[in-house]
Design an enzyme around this catalytic site. Structure first.
Site, PDB file in Angstrom:
ATOM      1  N   HIS A  27       9.034  -3.439   3.628  1.00  0.00           N
ATOM      2  CA  HIS A  27       8.780  -3.608   2.193  1.00  0.00           C
ATOM      3  C   HIS A  27      10.087  -3.900   1.444  1.00  0.00           C
ATOM      4  O   HIS A  27      10.119  -4.729   0.523  1.00  0.00           O
ATOM      5  CB  HIS A  27       8.164  -2.339   1.592  1.00  0.00           C
ATOM      6  CG  HIS A  27       6.849  -1.933   2.206  1.00  0.00           C
ATOM      7  ND1 HIS A  27       6.701  -0.764   2.907  1.00  0.00           N
ATOM      8  CD2 HIS A  27       5.631  -2.518   2.198  1.00  0.00           C
ATOM      9  CE1 HIS A  27       5.435  -0.647   3.304  1.00  0.00           C
ATOM     10  NE2 HIS A  27       4.763  -1.693   2.889  1.00  0.00           N
ATOM     11  N   SER A  43       6.251  -0.188  10.151  1.00  0.00           N
ATOM     12  CA  SER A  43       4.881  -0.128   9.631  1.00  0.00           C
ATOM     13  C   SER A  43       4.657   1.271   9.081  1.00  0.00           C
ATOM     14  O   SER A  43       5.146   2.258   9.652  1.00  0.00           O
ATOM     15  CB  SER A  43       3.875  -0.396  10.758  1.00  0.00           C
ATOM     16  OG  SER A  43       2.588   0.035  10.373  1.00  0.00           O
ATOM     17  N   HIS A  82       8.914   1.177   3.502  1.00  0.00           N
ATOM     18  CA  HIS A  82       9.872   1.188   4.615  1.00  0.00           C
ATOM     19  C   HIS A  82      10.733  -0.073   4.541  1.00  0.00           C
ATOM     20  O   HIS A  82      10.617  -0.854   3.571  1.00  0.00           O
ATOM     21  CB  HIS A  82       9.135   1.300   5.950  1.00  0.00           C
ATOM     22  CG  HIS A  82       8.043   0.282   6.127  1.00  0.00           C
ATOM     23  ND1 HIS A  82       8.292  -1.081   6.195  1.00  0.00           N
ATOM     24  CD2 HIS A  82       6.697   0.417   6.232  1.00  0.00           C
ATOM     25  CE1 HIS A  82       7.158  -1.723   6.362  1.00  0.00           C
ATOM     26  NE2 HIS A  82       6.161  -0.846   6.367  1.00  0.00           N
ATOM     27  N   GLU A  83      11.557  -0.278   5.561  1.00  0.00           N
ATOM     28  CA  GLU A  83      12.505  -1.405   5.534  1.00  0.00           C
ATOM     29  C   GLU A  83      11.817  -2.769   5.403  1.00  0.00           C
ATOM     30  O   GLU A  83      12.395  -3.705   4.872  1.00  0.00           O
ATOM     31  CB  GLU A  83      13.388  -1.389   6.792  1.00  0.00           C
ATOM     32  CG  GLU A  83      14.400  -0.251   6.831  1.00  0.00           C
ATOM     33  CD  GLU A  83      15.376  -0.282   5.646  1.00  0.00           C
ATOM     34  OE1 GLU A  83      15.786  -1.388   5.246  1.00  0.00           O
ATOM     35  OE2 GLU A  83      15.717   0.803   5.132  1.00  0.00           O
ATOM     36  N   MET A 110       0.838  -1.197   0.000  1.00  0.00           N
ATOM     37  CA  MET A 110       0.000   0.000   0.000  1.00  0.00           C
ATOM     38  C   MET A 110       0.878   1.255   0.000  1.00  0.00           C
ATOM     39  O   MET A 110       0.401   2.356   0.282  1.00  0.00           O
ATOM     40  CB  MET A 110      -0.946  -0.005   1.201  1.00  0.00           C
ATOM     41  CG  MET A 110      -1.924  -1.182   1.147  1.00  0.00           C
ATOM     42  SD  MET A 110      -3.444  -0.919   2.050  1.00  0.00           S
ATOM     43  CE  MET A 110      -2.837  -0.708   3.701  1.00  0.00           C
ATOM     44  N   GLY A 111       2.162   1.065  -0.305  1.00  0.00           N
ATOM     45  CA  GLY A 111       3.052   2.214  -0.444  1.00  0.00           C
ATOM     46  C   GLY A 111       3.549   2.764   0.874  1.00  0.00           C
ATOM     47  O   GLY A 111       3.425   2.142   1.917  1.00  0.00           O
ATOM     48  N   GLY A 147       4.734 -10.334   3.983  1.00  0.00           N
ATOM     49  CA  GLY A 147       5.449 -10.233   5.253  1.00  0.00           C
ATOM     50  C   GLY A 147       4.756 -11.017   6.361  1.00  0.00           C
ATOM     51  O   GLY A 147       3.532 -11.043   6.449  1.00  0.00           O
TER      52      GLY A 147
END
Ligand code: AMP
Length: 283
Positions: free
Chosen positions: A39, A187, A36-37, A32-33, A149
């Site tokens: 992703h 998150s 962060h680390e 969902m864009g 994840g």
């Protein structure tokens, strides 16, 4: 820069060329864009295992409840594109709502049973939205492998179940939760937290550590572990509500006595922010 597609027919044409004409394997990371680390770990895994990596960035409205944070969910496509470029992502897909849900859209995917507990109980309809959008994205991208994840452990299980039940020819690859130095899971929603709230959010990781320590001392009763975690979490002033603290086996059935590989799952509110996290128990 990665190639950016907004239209389904365009990304399909492009990927069909790579898949069919050039025989390339395709890895897919749905997000969902506001990357962060966490992703990034999924993207890196895809880069290692596939010729081509596709990332989707889509804040899917149908998985948010009416009183949830859909409107204020953080969005920054320029920043996300820069991160994708840095990681060597080949293709980014950013469809509009009209592209994903044109007028008259009326089909939904319902994975029963495991969607009715935990997150499903507190976010009715959430997993229906998730399963539907994930199936659509998998059909559009048609990857060899898709990366999810463990941070969203129940979501991972729902997607695995859907892929198995519907015989999708796609490998679902789980990726371990990435945490900040002090243990807070990355998150996109962490940007909502003030400094004091972030301190209280850390109670989740501290609870995991406490339970893990008690387990190493021989305490195996879920009830005892859950009570201790709850006391620790409640001592943090900005925790406004605990939705659940539970211990389950890897398939999400609650256990009375913990075993290797069981999961502690926690969902709670810090101020106005709802956070979820989970921990794999080691004996
Ligand atoms: P989201 O953008 O929050 O929908 O997440 C997209 C994907 O990244 C999902 O498969 C998440 O489970 C995964 N993810 C989110 N946070 C983390 C994290 N801290 N570590 C590993 N994976 C994550």
């Amino acid at each position: 820069m990665p190639l950016l597609f907004e239209r389904i027919k365009d990304i399909r044409n492009h990927l069909e060329r790579l898949r069919c004409d050039e025989g390339k394997s395709i890895g897919f990371v749905p997000t969902m864009g506001y990357l962060h680390e966490g992703h990034k770990a999924l993207i890196r895994e895809s880069k290692v295992q596939n010729d081509v990596t596709v990332v989707s960035i889509y804040v899917n409205p149908t998985q948010f409840g009416p009183s949830e944070d859909y409107e204020r969910y953080p969005r920054d496509l320029d920043r996300d594109m820069a991160i994708c470029e840095e990681l060597g992502v080949d293709v980014v897909f950013t469809p509009s709502d009209e592209e994903m849900y044109p007028e008259g859209f009326s089909t939904n995917v319902n994975v029963s049973c495991i969607t009715e507990i935990l997150e499903g109980e507190f976010r009715p309809g959430h997993f229906r939205g998730v399963a539907t959008v994930v199936l659509k994205l998998l059909n559009i991208v048609q990857p060899d492998r898709a990366y999810f994840g463990e941070k969203d452990y129940q979501q991972l299980k729902v997607v695995q179940k859907m892929v198995k039940d519907l015989n999708l020819p796609i490998q679902i690859i789980p990726v371990e939760t990435v945490r900040e130095k002090d243990g807070l899971a990355f998150s996109s929603r962490n940007v909502y937290l003030s400094e004091e709230e972030r301190d209280s959010a850390l109670s989740i990781y501290k609870a995991f550590q406490l339970a893990q320590k008690m387990i190493s001392e021989g305490k195996r009763q879920s009830e005892v572990l859950i009570n201790a975690m709850e006391d620790l979490i409640r001592s943090h002033p900005h925790v406004t509500k605990i939705d659940y603290i539970t211990i389950t086996d890897p398939e999400l059935s609650p256990v009375q006595e913990v075993r290797e590989g069981d999961r502690i799952l926690i969902a709670l509110w810090v101020g106005g922010t709802r956070l979820i996290d989970n921990w794999k128990i080691k004996l």
